[in-house]
Design a protein around this motif. Structure first.
Motif, PDB file in Angstrom:
ATOM      1  N   TYR A 234      -7.823  19.112  71.925  1.00 57.08           N
ATOM      2  CA  TYR A 234      -6.710  18.357  71.339  1.00 57.08           C
ATOM      3  C   TYR A 234      -7.230  16.970  71.004  1.00 57.08           C
ATOM      4  O   TYR A 234      -7.793  16.280  71.867  1.00 57.08           O
ATOM      5  CB  TYR A 234      -5.531  18.292  72.309  1.00 57.08           C
ATOM      6  CG  TYR A 234      -4.727  19.562  72.252  1.00 57.08           C
ATOM      7  CD1 TYR A 234      -3.636  19.687  71.384  1.00 57.08           C
ATOM      8  CD2 TYR A 234      -5.078  20.668  73.010  1.00 57.08           C
ATOM      9  CE1 TYR A 234      -2.916  20.867  71.287  1.00 57.08           C
ATOM     10  CE2 TYR A 234      -4.363  21.853  72.925  1.00 57.08           C
ATOM     11  CZ  TYR A 234      -3.290  21.945  72.062  1.00 57.08           C
ATOM     12  OH  TYR A 234      -2.585  23.114  71.960  1.00 57.08           O
TER      13      TYR A 234
ATOM     14  N   ILE B 132       4.014  14.434  70.884  1.00 53.28           N
ATOM     15  CA  ILE B 132       4.122  14.371  72.335  1.00 53.28           C
ATOM     16  C   ILE B 132       4.133  12.922  72.802  1.00 53.28           C
ATOM     17  O   ILE B 132       3.485  12.066  72.202  1.00 53.28           O
ATOM     18  CB  ILE B 132       2.959  15.181  72.992  1.00 53.28           C
ATOM     19  CG1 ILE B 132       3.123  15.276  74.507  1.00 53.28           C
ATOM     20  CG2 ILE B 132       1.590  14.609  72.606  1.00 53.28           C
ATOM     21  CD1 ILE B 132       2.213  16.306  75.163  1.00 53.28           C
TER      22      ILE B 132
ATOM     23  N   ALA C 111       3.072  12.052  78.711  1.00 53.50           N
ATOM     24  CA  ALA C 111       3.101  13.504  78.925  1.00 53.50           C
ATOM     25  C   ALA C 111       1.762  14.124  78.512  1.00 53.50           C
ATOM     26  O   ALA C 111       1.247  15.038  79.165  1.00 53.50           O
ATOM     27  CB  ALA C 111       4.241  14.130  78.119  1.00 53.50           C
ATOM     28  N   ALA C 112       1.184  13.602  77.422  1.00 55.58           N
ATOM     29  CA  ALA C 112      -0.100  14.123  76.942  1.00 55.58           C
ATOM     30  C   ALA C 112      -1.191  13.887  77.985  1.00 55.58           C
ATOM     31  O   ALA C 112      -2.013  14.772  78.268  1.00 55.58           O
ATOM     32  CB  ALA C 112      -0.474  13.462  75.622  1.00 55.58           C
TER      33      ALA C 112
ATOM     34  N   GLU D 131      -0.803  13.485  81.192  1.00 57.81           N
ATOM     35  CA  GLU D 131      -0.525  14.367  82.333  1.00 57.81           C
ATOM     36  C   GLU D 131      -1.067  15.772  82.074  1.00 57.81           C
ATOM     37  O   GLU D 131      -1.712  16.384  82.928  1.00 57.81           O
ATOM     38  CB  GLU D 131       1.005  14.445  82.499  1.00 57.81           C
ATOM     39  CG  GLU D 131       1.473  14.637  83.903  1.00 57.81           C
ATOM     40  CD  GLU D 131       3.000  14.491  83.944  1.00 57.81           C
ATOM     41  OE1 GLU D 131       3.657  15.538  84.059  1.00 57.81           O
ATOM     42  OE2 GLU D 131       3.506  13.358  83.819  1.00 57.81           O
ATOM     43  N   LYS D 132      -0.831  16.279  80.848  1.00 59.17           N
ATOM     44  CA  LYS D 132      -1.296  17.627  80.498  1.00 59.17           C
ATOM     45  C   LYS D 132      -2.826  17.683  80.385  1.00 59.17           C
ATOM     46  O   LYS D 132      -3.440  18.717  80.626  1.00 59.17           O
ATOM     47  CB  LYS D 132      -0.655  18.096  79.191  1.00 59.17           C
ATOM     48  CG  LYS D 132       0.825  18.453  79.340  1.00 59.17           C
ATOM     49  CD  LYS D 132       1.389  18.908  77.994  1.00 59.17           C
ATOM     50  CE  LYS D 132       2.900  19.007  77.984  1.00 59.17           C
ATOM     51  NZ  LYS D 132       3.404  20.119  78.833  1.00 59.17           N
ATOM     52  N   ALA D 133      -3.426  16.560  80.027  1.00 58.98           N
ATOM     53  CA  ALA D 133      -4.895  16.521  79.973  1.00 58.98           C
ATOM     54  C   ALA D 133      -5.462  16.638  81.387  1.00 58.98           C
ATOM     55  O   ALA D 133      -6.388  17.403  81.640  1.00 58.98           O
ATOM     56  CB  ALA D 133      -5.368  15.231  79.324  1.00 58.98           C
TER      57      ALA D 133
ATOM     58  N   SER E 136      -3.980  17.874  84.009  1.00 62.04           N
ATOM     59  CA  SER E 136      -3.660  19.163  84.662  1.00 62.04           C
ATOM     60  C   SER E 136      -4.466  20.299  84.029  1.00 62.04           C
ATOM     61  O   SER E 136      -4.430  21.426  84.503  1.00 62.04           O
ATOM     62  CB  SER E 136      -2.165  19.456  84.525  1.00 62.04           C
ATOM     63  OG  SER E 136      -1.887  19.827  83.179  1.00 62.04           O
TER      64      SER E 136
ATOM     65  N   GLU F 118      -3.958  21.520  81.048  1.00 63.01           N
ATOM     66  CA  GLU F 118      -3.154  22.294  80.085  1.00 63.01           C
ATOM     67  C   GLU F 118      -3.590  22.032  78.640  1.00 63.01           C
ATOM     68  O   GLU F 118      -3.596  22.919  77.803  1.00 63.01           O
ATOM     69  CB  GLU F 118      -1.683  21.919  80.266  1.00 63.01           C
ATOM     70  CG  GLU F 118      -0.725  22.911  79.667  1.00 63.01           C
ATOM     71  CD  GLU F 118       0.719  22.444  79.845  1.00 63.01           C
ATOM     72  OE1 GLU F 118       1.508  22.684  78.914  1.00 63.01           O
ATOM     73  OE2 GLU F 118       1.049  21.842  80.887  1.00 63.01           O
ATOM     74  N   LEU F 119      -3.951  20.759  78.351  1.00 63.87           N
ATOM     75  CA  LEU F 119      -4.471  20.409  77.030  1.00 63.87           C
ATOM     76  C   LEU F 119      -5.887  19.865  77.228  1.00 63.87           C
ATOM     77  O   LEU F 119      -6.079  18.916  77.974  1.00 63.87           O
ATOM     78  CB  LEU F 119      -3.610  19.326  76.361  1.00 63.87           C
ATOM     79  CG  LEU F 119      -2.130  19.627  76.109  1.00 63.87           C
ATOM     80  CD1 LEU F 119      -1.449  18.417  75.466  1.00 63.87           C
ATOM     81  CD2 LEU F 119      -1.952  20.846  75.215  1.00 63.87           C
ATOM     82  N   GLN F 120      -6.841  20.469  76.560  1.00 59.79           N
ATOM     83  CA  GLN F 120      -8.231  20.014  76.705  1.00 59.79           C
ATOM     84  C   GLN F 120      -8.475  18.777  75.858  1.00 59.79           C
ATOM     85  O   GLN F 120      -8.233  18.788  74.650  1.00 59.79           O
ATOM     86  CB  GLN F 120      -9.181  21.093  76.216  1.00 59.79           C
ATOM     87  CG  GLN F 120      -9.583  22.098  77.267  1.00 59.79           C
ATOM     88  CD  GLN F 120     -10.627  23.031  76.682  1.00 59.79           C
ATOM     89  OE1 GLN F 120     -10.353  23.804  75.786  1.00 59.79           O
ATOM     90  NE2 GLN F 120     -11.845  22.939  77.203  1.00 59.79           N
TER      91      GLN F 120
END
Length: 264
Positions: free
Chosen positions: A39, A189, A193-194, A196-198, A200, A202-204
């Motif tokens: 991403y 996004i 939130a982005a 956080e997802k990085a 975790s 969830e988003l590379q």
């Protein structure tokens, strides 16, 4: 610090304000290296054509001299803004421009078909952005684009970029349509939130992407951030060259300011 092997590039965080606060557009690169499945933000290298002098006619406030000063370059600074505009249009169908009359383009309605066709030709290299400006009598929205950061690819990489990150404010009446070739997905996004997802998984994402998202956290709205960044000069945005080295068999990465950075 600058060497000639560095490829100049521009990357754009397209921002908008929504009911949930600021949102940034992230896109997912296709399976092709070097950025497969990551991403990222839209962007790419500066093309020869981004340097055409005639762009000056279509930029009401920014000229090469001011743009170069803002980036700390001797010349050619405007080409980075042009590349931002061109890449956004090619990759996500957002055109940071208005009509000379000051009227907004309506890429969701009246102007959609014409501009879809321009975009298609632009991607196929059948026309350039300058052709579109002159055919449609456009004014490029350079005032909605501001420098954010400056990253240099580490020495360990074979292909090295001198990348300027910019922010750009999403124009009215325009909706993202990613190209489907280089980019396989796009999402709006909230930067927090982005991140956080990085973390975790969830988003590379790679480090510069995360660091640029973190800068967005200092602002409550995209408009505030744009106004703030527009006031900065080159000294406010020092270049960042990450350094990587092996320690006990593992790769370690450091940024300027990190302990030990100067030793390597």
């Amino acid at each position: 610090f600058m060497n000639n092997n560095l490829i100049p590039a521009a990357t754009v965080l397209v921002l908008r304000d929504s009911d949930d606060g600021m949102e940034v557009l992230m896109v997912k690169r296709s399976k092709r290296p070097p950025f497969e499945n990551l991403y990222v933000f839209p962007g790419g290298k500066i093309d020869k054509e981004d340097h055409f002098d005639d762009y000056q006619k279509y930029c009401n406030v920014l000229n090469n001299k001011i743009a170069s000063e803002k980036l700390g370059l001797d010349s050619g600074g405007l080409s980075y803004w042009i590349a931002c505009i061109r890449e956004c249009f090619e990759e996500i169908g957002i055109l940071l421009a208005k009509k000379q009359s000051g009227e907004f383009l309506d890429l969701d309605g009246a102007d959609k078909e014409r501009f879809d066709s321009y975009r298609d030709k632009l991607i196929k290299n059948e026309i350039n952005l300058l052709d579109i400006c002159s055919k449609e009598d456009l004014m490029l929205s350079t005032n909605n684009i501001a420098p954010l950061s400056h990253w240099i690819t580490p020495n360990i990489e074979a292909k090295r970029f001198d990348t300027r990150f910019f922010i750009a404010y999403l124009p009215k009446n325009q909706t993202v349509q990613h190209d489907g070739q280089e980019l396989t997905q796009s999402l709006w996004i909230n930067p927090a939130a982005a991140i956080e997802k990085a973390f975790s998984g969830e988003l590379q994402m790679i480090m510069p992407t995360i660091k640029n998202l973190q800068t967005c956290l200092d602002f409550s709205s995209a408009k505030d951030m744009l106004n703030h960044q527009k006031k900065l000069n080159n000294d406010d945005i020092p270049p960042i060259l990450p350094k990587f080295f092996k320690e006990n068999g593992n790769w370690v990465g450091l940024l300027p300011g990190d302990e030990g950075y100067e030793d390597h």
